[in-house]
Design an enzyme around this catalytic site. Structure first.
Site, PDB file in Angstrom:
ATOM      1  N   HIS A   1      -2.521   6.964   5.119  1.00 24.87           N
ATOM      2  CA  HIS A   1      -2.977   5.536   4.332  1.00 24.87           C
ATOM      3  C   HIS A   1      -3.989   5.144   5.441  1.00 24.87           C
ATOM      4  O   HIS A   1      -3.897   4.818   6.594  1.00 24.87           O
ATOM      5  CB  HIS A   1      -2.141   4.734   4.080  1.00 24.87           C
TER       6      HIS A   1
ATOM      7  N   HIS B   1      -1.941  20.094   6.636  1.00 25.97           N
ATOM      8  CA  HIS B   1      -2.510  18.849   6.253  1.00 25.97           C
ATOM      9  C   HIS B   1      -2.057  17.620   6.251  1.00 25.97           C
ATOM     10  O   HIS B   1      -0.752  17.534   5.873  1.00 25.97           O
ATOM     11  CB  HIS B   1      -3.269  19.122   4.750  1.00 25.97           C
TER      12      HIS B   1
ATOM     13  N   HIS C   1      12.379   1.089   4.903  1.00 24.44           N
ATOM     14  CA  HIS C   1      12.199  -0.314   4.813  1.00 24.44           C
ATOM     15  C   HIS C   1      12.950  -0.717   5.828  1.00 24.44           C
ATOM     16  O   HIS C   1      14.142  -1.034   6.146  1.00 24.44           O
ATOM     17  CB  HIS C   1      12.937  -0.420   3.339  1.00 24.44           C
TER      18      HIS C   1
ATOM     19  N   ASN D   1     -10.446   1.014   1.854  1.00 21.59           N
ATOM     20  CA  ASN D   1      -9.137   0.841   1.627  1.00 21.59           C
ATOM     21  C   ASN D   1      -8.855   0.360   0.249  1.00 21.59           C
ATOM     22  O   ASN D   1      -9.120  -0.352  -0.234  1.00 21.59           O
ATOM     23  CB  ASN D   1      -8.323   0.015   2.515  1.00 21.59           C
TER      24      ASN D   1
ATOM     25  N   HIS E   1     -14.434   5.671   5.164  1.00 22.24           N
ATOM     26  CA  HIS E   1     -15.864   5.408   5.326  1.00 22.24           C
ATOM     27  C   HIS E   1     -16.528   5.296   3.978  1.00 22.24           C
ATOM     28  O   HIS E   1     -17.268   4.623   3.618  1.00 22.24           O
ATOM     29  CB  HIS E   1     -16.375   6.534   6.177  1.00 22.24           C
TER      30      HIS E   1
ATOM     31  N   CYS F   1       0.720  -1.066  -0.115  1.00 19.88           N
ATOM     32  CA  CYS F   1       0.041   0.112   0.216  1.00 19.88           C
ATOM     33  C   CYS F   1       0.878   1.392   0.023  1.00 19.88           C
ATOM     34  O   CYS F   1       0.435   2.337  -0.231  1.00 19.88           O
ATOM     35  CB  CYS F   1      -0.878   0.001   1.309  1.00 19.88           C
TER      36      CYS F   1
END
Length: 536
Positions: free
Chosen positions: A436, A432, A337, A469, A465, A255
């Site tokens: 994820h 802002h 990573h 995802n 909502h 993702c």
């Protein structure tokens, strides 16, 4: 217990596991239970790894080295030129002045040409599927039952997950996943890929008023669906893009791959030979159909409950003339990573279950390893974005801890509190935040550990909502929400934070070049904006 171990229990949670009826031994025929102890998301505000702080300052120095390198040349050029010589007509002739001026111009030219080209985000598009693909949580369970692919225990488990997921009743899934036929096929995967990718790209090309042949760099990331020819080749073929387009297809990167794709596109634009600049398109998506799990392994059923249809397409440019029409400028990009650690590597793992059904297994360790990756990433990012005052306070407390021999072991009571390391307030660095939207639980833990306000995570929670995802494209639906609400103003800084398998945590920081205007018909939130935010 030593002075540093008093808070260790706060990182642990316990769970009683029913192991069933004992088959043999002195307890044969009786129910047996075990207590499982595992870690929660670590407290990010109470610890910091110094090596990641050093790495952040290494990035900062690399960004400033071009300007610093010009200082010696200026010193050499003007160090021997005194005030008297400048104004003394007898010793300062026209040729000398022209020579010094030439050195100044040459130095400025070297700095201008050697610094990296700025990367502009001209615009982006997020695909919104048709209304006939909407599904509520209740219909999700009902259609899953009618498909005959799940037993009652699996349906009950998915129902419980959905109730606490933070997902609403208007997310999108392909119709094929609820059919009685096998859906995880190349045919269905390609059909979904064509719908979401071409839908997002058509909208992007229309918004930006460019031709597909104007694109010089194409980067596509899709973690679990990687056909041959690749998805990037499918795009080149569909839009008949030019023959020398630099195309890349990133797979298996989870993702957070959307920011990895941005990093690759940035590097290609900054290293490109075109003197006039070039355009790059980054496509981020995931295929629900091809990765739909139909077995009974609960860790593999979790992705069914969260992942939904979605795709984003972003247009980048390194042409200085695009400054006037660009929305954002890329300020920083930091990648972390943790794949060297075995638990991190296997925390999200694609494999077959006991019945040899392919699925994506989510480990119980994912919260902890995700927290460690997040801590490393934001610690590296800090020196690049935090105000100087926050950094000074941090280093004063850090130096004090070292002088007294380490804060938590220097004594008890008030002394331990005085020596506690100061953690900078990251809310001062950004206006802002686009995190994820993996799940409601992840967002809640993140808010608690980073000390964020509800408004800081509004875009993430509302995206979860409304759209679920959508994997690597989620952060762009969140930015689209901020734009639709007209919250983005010129000069605002936006932090996009994504994490995924590997385990990886990546950050991208953008600066708004103009105020977000009234949303157009292409914004995915346009039809429902009046209902948000909702109370979750």
């Amino acid at each position: 217990m030593d002075g540093g171990g008093g808070g260790e229990h706060t990182l642990l949670s316990t769970e009683i596991v029913n192991r069933g009826v004992e088959a043999s031994g002195p307890d044969a025929g009786s129910q047996t239970f075990s207590v499982r102890v595992r870690r929660r998301l670590p407290d990010l505000l109470q610890s910091v790894n110094l090596k990641y702080v050093k790495l952040g300052y290494h990035y900062l120095i690399n960004h400033a080295i071009y300007l610093l390198a010009t200082m010696p040349l200026l010193a050499i050029a003007f160090g021997s030129l005194t005030r008297e010589e400048i104004w003394d007509d007898a010793s300062c002739d026209l040729a000398s002045l022209l020579g010094y001026f030439a050195v100044l111009v040459f130095t400025a030219f070297v700095y201008y040409m050697s610094r990296p080209r700025p990367i502009y985000l001209i615009d982006f598009a997020c695909y919104r599927p048709s209304d006939d693909l909407k599904i509520s949580k209740e219909d999700f369970i009902e259609q899953a039952r009618k498909s005959g692919k799940f037993d009652e225990d699996s349906l009950e488990f998915q129902s419980r997950i959905l109730k606490s997921s933070g997902i609403g009743d208007e997310t999108y899934i392909p119709k094929a996943v609820m059919s009685q036929e096998k859906c995880a096929t190349m045919k269905e995967g390609r059909a979904e890929a064509s719908a979401v990718i071409f839908g997002a790209l058509d909208e992007l090309f229309d918004k930006c008023r460019i031709r597909p042949k104007d694109v010089g760099v194409l980067v596509v990331n899709c973690s679990l669906f990687n056909p041959t020819p690749s998805l990037s080749a499918m795009i080149v073929n569909h839009y008949k893009m030019r023959g020398n387009v630099l195309s890349f297809n990133l797979g298996g990167m989870g993702c957070s791959a959307g920011i990895i794709a941005l990093d690759l596109a940035r590097d290609m634009l900054q290293a490109g030979p075109s003197a006039s600049g070039d355009l790059a398109v980054v496509v981020s998506t995931e295929m629900v159909t091809f990765n739909w799990y139909q077995g009974r392994n609960r860790s593999m059923l979790i992705p069914n409950c969260f992942f939904r249809m979605g795709c984003s397409a972003v247009l980048l440019s390194n042409r200085r003339r695009d400054f006037r029409r660009a929305k954002y400028r890329l300020e920083h990009l930091v990648r972390t990573h943790k794949g060297a650690d075995d638990r991190s590597f296997r925390s999200i793992y694609q494999e077959e279950d006991e019945e040899r059904i392919k699925g994506l297994a989510i480990s119980r360790d994912v919260m902890e390893v995700g927290g460690q990756a997040l801590k490393a990433n934001i610690t590296t990012l800090g020196p690049l974005v935090l105000p100087l005052s926050e950094q000074l306070i941090f280093f004063v407390t850090l130096a004090w801890r070292h002088l007294v021999g380490g804060g938590v072991q220097a004594g008890a009571g008030s002394m331990k509190k005085k020596l506690q390391l100061y953690i900078p307030d990251y809310k001062l660095a950004f206006e802002h935040l686009c995190v994820h939207a993996a799940s409601k639980g992840v967002l809640d833990e993140l808010q608690k550990n980073l000390g964020l306000r509800d408004s800081d995570l509004e875009a993430s929670r509302m995206t979860l909502h409304r759209f679920g995802n959508t994997s690597s494209s989620t952060i762009w639906y969140e930015l689209a929400y901020l734009e639709a609400k007209e919250l983005v103003r010129r000069g605002d800084r936006i932090w996009q934070l994504a994490f995924g398998s590997g385990f990886k945590c990546n950050s991208a920081v953008w600066r708004a070049l103009r105020r977000a205007s009234t949303p157009t018909r292409s914004n995915p939130w346009l039809d429902c904006l009046h209902r948000y935010p909702v109370q979750l």
